[in-house]
Design an enzyme around this catalytic site. Structure first.
Site, PDB file in Angstrom:
ATOM      1  N   ILE A  54       0.822  -1.215   0.000  1.00 44.40           N
ATOM      2  CA  ILE A  54       0.000   0.000   0.000  1.00 44.40           C
ATOM      3  C   ILE A  54       0.857   1.266   0.000  1.00 44.40           C
ATOM      4  O   ILE A  54       0.318   2.370  -0.055  1.00 44.40           O
ATOM      5  CB  ILE A  54      -0.958   0.028   1.204  1.00 44.40           C
ATOM      6  CG1 ILE A  54      -0.163   0.021   2.518  1.00 44.40           C
ATOM      7  CG2 ILE A  54      -1.940  -1.119   1.149  1.00 44.40           C
ATOM      8  CD1 ILE A  54      -1.012   0.275   3.745  1.00 44.40           C
ATOM      9  N   GLY A  55       2.170   1.110   0.059  1.00 38.57           N
ATOM     10  CA  GLY A  55       3.042   2.279   0.071  1.00 38.57           C
ATOM     11  C   GLY A  55       4.458   1.912  -0.312  1.00 38.57           C
ATOM     12  O   GLY A  55       4.886   0.765  -0.169  1.00 38.57           O
ATOM     13  N   GLY A  57       8.532   3.816  -0.390  1.00 40.22           N
ATOM     14  CA  GLY A  57       9.370   4.969  -0.077  1.00 40.22           C
ATOM     15  C   GLY A  57      10.820   4.696  -0.402  1.00 40.22           C
ATOM     16  O   GLY A  57      11.161   3.659  -0.986  1.00 40.22           O
ATOM     17  N   GLY A  58      11.685   5.646  -0.017  1.00 41.09           N
ATOM     18  CA  GLY A  58      13.098   5.492  -0.294  1.00 41.09           C
ATOM     19  C   GLY A  58      13.730   4.349   0.486  1.00 41.09           C
ATOM     20  O   GLY A  58      14.765   3.836   0.102  1.00 41.09           O
ATOM     21  N   PHE A  59      13.075   3.939   1.582  1.00 40.53           N
ATOM     22  CA  PHE A  59      13.656   2.885   2.419  1.00 40.53           C
ATOM     23  C   PHE A  59      13.181   1.501   2.008  1.00 40.53           C
ATOM     24  O   PHE A  59      13.865   0.511   2.189  1.00 40.53           O
ATOM     25  CB  PHE A  59      13.281   3.124   3.884  1.00 40.53           C
ATOM     26  CG  PHE A  59      11.796   3.168   4.110  1.00 40.53           C
ATOM     27  CD1 PHE A  59      11.085   2.008   4.327  1.00 40.53           C
ATOM     28  CD2 PHE A  59      11.117   4.373   4.083  1.00 40.53           C
ATOM     29  CE1 PHE A  59       9.723   2.042   4.526  1.00 40.53           C
ATOM     30  CE2 PHE A  59       9.761   4.416   4.284  1.00 40.53           C
ATOM     31  CZ  PHE A  59       9.049   3.247   4.506  1.00 40.53           C
ATOM     32  N   ILE A  62       5.700  -0.867   2.149  1.00 38.04           N
ATOM     33  CA  ILE A  62       4.750  -0.963   3.248  1.00 38.04           C
ATOM     34  C   ILE A  62       3.626  -1.902   2.828  1.00 38.04           C
ATOM     35  O   ILE A  62       3.016  -1.712   1.772  1.00 38.04           O
ATOM     36  CB  ILE A  62       4.172   0.413   3.617  1.00 38.04           C
ATOM     37  CG1 ILE A  62       5.299   1.385   3.976  1.00 38.04           C
ATOM     38  CG2 ILE A  62       3.194   0.299   4.785  1.00 38.04           C
ATOM     39  CD1 ILE A  62       4.828   2.798   4.258  1.00 38.04           C
ATOM     40  N   ASP A 187      10.602  16.671  11.282  1.00 37.06           N
ATOM     41  CA  ASP A 187      10.072  16.673   9.911  1.00 37.06           C
ATOM     42  C   ASP A 187       8.545  16.726   9.931  1.00 37.06           C
ATOM     43  O   ASP A 187       7.874  15.933   9.269  1.00 37.06           O
ATOM     44  CB  ASP A 187      10.557  15.439   9.151  1.00 37.06           C
ATOM     45  CG  ASP A 187      10.377  15.574   7.640  1.00 37.06           C
ATOM     46  OD1 ASP A 187      10.277  16.726   7.160  1.00 37.06           O
ATOM     47  OD2 ASP A 187      10.330  14.543   6.948  1.00 37.06           O
TER      48      ASP A 187
END
Length: 490
Positions: A54-55, A57-59, A62, A187
């Protein structure tokens, strides 16, 4: 022996500089996508079944997840799993924060002591390692959330002042908890604020601060980090919201968190910050923030040209700008400023966010023809009063309009005339018009309500009536249309 060529000092300096120059940090490796149904084991020997991604990212990725291995992972799963290669750093930093400061019992105890409805900090569920195709991955399990506020903000362009004050209050709650546990978020932004998710539904009035990849432990054993500028660390964070300290490479602090939150609330209110016209130049953004924070009225004038602004945002920024680097913020006073702002707007429930569910704020309710026809309830404003009043509806009825002037109409259904005896048919003049003097009073009377002329002894249909009905002459139609009290045949 041949002579060595001379090398200038400038050239030598370039060679030395290049030799000692640090290598750029390696980019984060993305985790491969695991199939649905993959089973992970955490350090507490708990088992987690992965669902769809569902997601991303740079890492890493998810996934939706569940601890019920017998059932498939559906779209209403209550947990998510973050996975990244073990060599990557962001999830490692985030995981340390969760393990130290976001345990379930810690958050529950905080909420109970301060009598909060909830705390906008995710709860840590579990963590572990997973081997796949010769690679080792790190994963973390947390509770599931819904959409982020950035999506709503992009569609609506601004948030209502009462929404901004309510969001600020919830973030103050979250930041106070983080700071008391010696951590800085660093952040804060709408993209890192997610709505809650409970019972397969979006919790519209719960917002959580997520993504602790930049979380920083500002105090160790009660000793605050020293103020020290480091150009190598300058401009860390999201450029439009980064604090002035972060622009100078100083370690994050509590005042920095509240400064970032102030920029967020300011953008939500006005739609655009003054330095957003040149975000590609970090030095320009830094200098703009330093200039405007020295003169809060000038900042508000730039954000709200020719418009009023809530007094609460001015008071909030004025209080934050006075904080020292290692000073503990007055959370109670900051909270009071936003609460007073809400009360001035007539809002009594500070926990109500008033977010636009679809991402748009409609200022002019639209009443469709279908709504008018069905007499749907009118939309109401905040005071409970209708915000739109449609024009009066024209009454329609199947009854013939009564008039002292005789109405000659044709209809498949005929009534008896109230007066006894035979009704005389009206005479027609040579010019095609009807002689009104020849019409009986019974036909003129309002009580007659004539749709037809019929008596007990007379014929069912009089020749005159038949001629009127069947007439297609233009002059006859014109006579009926222009004569008062007469209705054109259809």
């Amino acid at each position: 022996m041949p002579k060595m060529p001379r090398v200038s000092k400038a050239a030598l300096a370039k060679v030395v500089t290049a030799a000692v120059k640090r290598k750029a940090p390696a980019k984060h490796k993305l985790a491969e996508e695991f199939p649905s149904g993959e089973i992970l084991f955490d350090v507490a020997k708990g088992q987690w079944k992965l669902g769809p991604v569902i997601g991303k990212g740079g890492f890493g990725l998810i996934y939706l997840a569940t601890d019920d291995l017998r059932a498939p992972v559906d779209k209403h799963a209550q947990y998510v799993v973050k996975i990244e290669p073990i060599d990557n750093g962001p999830l490692f930093c985030e995981l340390h924060f969760y393990q130290r400061a976001a345990k379930i019992e810690m958050i529950d105890s905080w909420v109970q002591e301060r009598r909060l409805r909830y705390l906008g900090v995710p709860k840590y569920i579990g963590t572990g390692r997973h081997e796949k195709n010769g690679r080792t991955y790190r994963f973390m399990v947390i509770q599931r959330f819904s959409t982020d506020l950035q999506k709503l903000f992009v569609k609506s362009q601004t948030f209502l002042p009462r929404t901004v004050m309510a969001l600020g209050l919830r973030m103050i709650d979250a930041l106070e908890y983080l700071h008391e546990n010696e951590y800085i978020h660093a952040d804060i932004k709408a993209a890192n604020m997610l709505l809650g998710y409970k019972g397969a539904k979006i919790a519209q009035d719960e917002v959580y601060l997520v993504d602790y990849g930049l979380a920083f432990r500002y105090s160790v054993d009660g000793k605050h980090k020293e103020y020290k500028e480091d150009p190598r660390k300058a401009h860390d964070g999201t450029i439009e919201f980064t604090s002035r300290d972060a622009h100078k490479g100083v370690c994050p602090s509590r005042r920095g968190d509240f400064e970032i939150l102030g920029y967020c609330m300011l953008q939500w209110l006005c739609g655009r910050l003054p330095w957003e016209d040149n975000l590609s130049d970090p030095d320009y953004v830094r200098d703009s923030k330093i200039k405007y924070m020295r003169n809060i009225p000038s900042l508000l004038k730039a954000c709200f040209p020719g418009r009023d602004h809530p007094d609460a945002i001015s008071s909030y920024l004025s209080l934050v700008v006075k904080l020292d680097y290692d000073e503990k913020p007055d959370y109670k006073q900051l909270r009071k400023i936003l609460l007073d702002g809400l009360h001035k707007m007539g809002c009594k429930d500070e926990w109500k966010l008033h977010l636009p569910p679809s991402g748009t704020i409609s200022t002019t309710p639209i009443i469709t023809k279908v709504q008018r026809k069905r007499k749907s309830p009118l939309p109401q404003d905040d005071s409970g009063e209708p915000s739109f009043v449609p024009p009066k509806q024209r009454k329609t009825t199947s009854k013939v309009v009564r008039s002292p002037v005789p109405a000659v109409m044709t209809s498949p259904r005929r009534r008896k005339v109230a007066s006894p005896g035979k009704t005389k048919p009206p005479k027609t003049l040579s010019n095609g018009q009807i002689d009104l003097s020849s019409v009986s009073w019974a036909a003129r009377s309002p009580s007659a309500d004539v749709k037809k002329t019929k008596s007990a002894t007379g014929p069912k249909r009089t020749p005159t009536k038949r001629r009127v009905k069947r007439s297609r002459k233009p002059e006859m139609d014109a006579a009926i249309q222009t004569t008062p009290g007469l209705k054109r045949n259809r």
